[in-house]
Design a protein around this motif. Sequence first.
Motif, PDB file in Angstrom:
ATOM      1  N   ASP A 150       0.868  -1.099   0.102  1.00 54.27           N
ATOM      2  CA  ASP A 150       0.061   0.064  -0.240  1.00 54.27           C
ATOM      3  C   ASP A 150       0.878   1.244   0.000  1.00 54.27           C
ATOM      4  O   ASP A 150       1.808   1.453   0.844  1.00 54.27           O
ATOM      5  CB  ASP A 150      -1.136   0.281   1.299  1.00 54.27           C
ATOM      6  N   PHE A 151       0.696   2.033  -1.006  1.00 55.45           N
ATOM      7  CA  PHE A 151       1.635   3.272  -1.177  1.00 55.45           C
ATOM      8  C   PHE A 151       0.450   4.402  -1.152  1.00 55.45           C
ATOM      9  O   PHE A 151      -0.449   4.723  -1.972  1.00 55.45           O
ATOM     10  CB  PHE A 151       2.322   3.362  -2.431  1.00 55.45           C
ATOM     11  N   LYS A 152       0.329   5.297   0.103  1.00 53.43           N
ATOM     12  CA  LYS A 152      -0.564   6.280   0.277  1.00 53.43           C
ATOM     13  C   LYS A 152       0.137   7.659   0.180  1.00 53.43           C
ATOM     14  O   LYS A 152       0.898   7.826   0.829  1.00 53.43           O
ATOM     15  CB  LYS A 152      -1.101   6.076   1.806  1.00 53.43           C
ATOM     16  N   GLY A 153      -0.476   8.475  -0.665  1.00 49.35           N
ATOM     17  CA  GLY A 153      -0.113   9.777  -0.957  1.00 49.35           C
ATOM     18  C   GLY A 153      -0.941  10.903  -0.537  1.00 49.35           C
ATOM     19  O   GLY A 153      -1.970  10.597  -0.534  1.00 49.35           O
ATOM     20  N   TYR A 154      -0.095  11.744   0.059  1.00 51.75           N
ATOM     21  CA  TYR A 154      -0.863  12.838   0.953  1.00 51.75           C
ATOM     22  C   TYR A 154      -0.538  14.046   0.023  1.00 51.75           C
ATOM     23  O   TYR A 154       0.640  14.371  -0.071  1.00 51.75           O
ATOM     24  CB  TYR A 154      -0.429  12.922   2.397  1.00 51.75           C
ATOM     25  N   SER A 155      -1.427  15.086   0.347  1.00 50.41           N
ATOM     26  CA  SER A 155      -1.121  16.225  -0.065  1.00 50.41           C
ATOM     27  C   SER A 155      -1.688  17.194   1.016  1.00 50.41           C
ATOM     28  O   SER A 155      -2.938  17.186   1.451  1.00 50.41           O
ATOM     29  CB  SER A 155      -1.795  16.756  -1.303  1.00 50.41           C
ATOM     30  N   ALA A 156      -0.728  18.133   1.503  1.00 48.33           N
ATOM     31  CA  ALA A 156      -1.074  19.233   2.643  1.00 48.33           C
ATOM     32  C   ALA A 156      -1.905  18.013   3.820  1.00 48.33           C
ATOM     33  O   ALA A 156      -2.678  18.589   4.423  1.00 48.33           O
ATOM     34  CB  ALA A 156      -2.055  20.247   2.215  1.00 48.33           C
ATOM     35  N   GLY A 157      -1.020  17.244   3.957  1.00 44.05           N
ATOM     36  CA  GLY A 157      -1.769  16.274   5.138  1.00 44.05           C
ATOM     37  C   GLY A 157      -3.030  15.359   4.852  1.00 44.05           C
ATOM     38  O   GLY A 157      -3.433  14.685   5.714  1.00 44.05           O
ATOM     39  N   LEU A 169      -2.108   3.779  -4.057  1.00 41.26           N
ATOM     40  CA  LEU A 169      -1.673   2.810  -4.948  1.00 41.26           C
ATOM     41  C   LEU A 169      -1.597   1.519  -4.043  1.00 41.26           C
ATOM     42  O   LEU A 169      -0.830   1.408  -3.144  1.00 41.26           O
ATOM     43  CB  LEU A 169      -0.411   3.159  -5.707  1.00 41.26           C
ATOM     44  N   ARG A 170      -2.276   0.546  -4.735  1.00 41.34           N
ATOM     45  CA  ARG A 170      -2.259  -0.880  -3.958  1.00 41.34           C
ATOM     46  C   ARG A 170      -1.755  -1.897  -4.881  1.00 41.34           C
ATOM     47  O   ARG A 170      -2.566  -2.177  -5.987  1.00 41.34           O
ATOM     48  CB  ARG A 170      -3.592  -1.270  -3.378  1.00 41.34           C
ATOM     49  N   GLU A 171      -0.604  -2.715  -4.661  1.00 45.32           N
ATOM     50  CA  GLU A 171      -0.262  -3.846  -5.397  1.00 45.32           C
ATOM     51  C   GLU A 171      -0.807  -5.029  -4.552  1.00 45.32           C
ATOM     52  O   GLU A 171      -0.437  -5.419  -3.603  1.00 45.32           O
ATOM     53  CB  GLU A 171       1.240  -3.864  -5.495  1.00 45.32           C
ATOM     54  N   PHE A 172      -1.574  -5.772  -5.473  1.00 47.13           N
ATOM     55  CA  PHE A 172      -1.842  -7.097  -4.687  1.00 47.13           C
ATOM     56  C   PHE A 172      -1.365  -8.347  -5.311  1.00 47.13           C
ATOM     57  O   PHE A 172      -1.427  -8.537  -6.840  1.00 47.13           O
ATOM     58  CB  PHE A 172      -3.561  -7.201  -5.045  1.00 47.13           C
ATOM     59  N   ASP A 173      -0.609  -9.116  -4.608  1.00 47.66           N
ATOM     60  CA  ASP A 173      -0.070 -10.426  -5.040  1.00 47.66           C
ATOM     61  C   ASP A 173       0.560 -10.498  -6.445  1.00 47.66           C
ATOM     62  O   ASP A 173       0.680 -11.323  -7.072  1.00 47.66           O
ATOM     63  CB  ASP A 173      -1.346 -11.343  -4.994  1.00 47.66           C
ATOM     64  N   SER A 174       1.123  -9.055  -6.764  1.00 46.22           N
ATOM     65  CA  SER A 174       1.873  -9.111  -8.004  1.00 46.22           C
ATOM     66  C   SER A 174       1.070  -9.273  -9.145  1.00 46.22           C
ATOM     67  O   SER A 174       1.713  -9.720 -10.131  1.00 46.22           O
ATOM     68  CB  SER A 174       3.151  -9.822  -8.041  1.00 46.22           C
TER      69      SER A 174
END
Length: 145
Positions: free
Chosen positions: A94-101, A107-112
């Motif tokens: 799980d790659f969580k992107g934040y802007s101004a908090g 972006l979630r990668e599942f089992d390749s």
Amino acid sequence: MTETSAPMQSLTFAAWREVGDRTAGHVARRYVTLAELLVRLGSFGLDLTWKVRTDHPRLDAACAVLESTSTGTGIGTPELLALAAPDLQTVDGDFKGYSAGELVVILREFDSTSWDVCTADERLLREIRENYPDAEPTPPGEWDL
């Protein structure tokens, strides 16, 4: 950092892509990497701060570095891109992107096997649909924001 208040939509698409000419018999498979998706974010993702969680940080040194570097205040997109080698495959992440908090993209990668992109930004959703034509709405209940 807080979760977003804007309603998010999620698209799912295959992580493995066929490239080449099927009729000529020259077909290869390539993997959509985190680095590729970060580049696809374009200016939308340039100033984001990321928090990373992977399921196998003890098994993969690169995943451990991604997680540890993003603890605390997070890591910027250029730094994440530098750490996400062009061939990095995290299996589950799980790659969580934040802007101004505020959370603005996941972006979630599942089992390749697949990627999920979750955001309220219509331009980003359009970019994903254009570049990954198999992208479909993620089935209900698949996201635990």
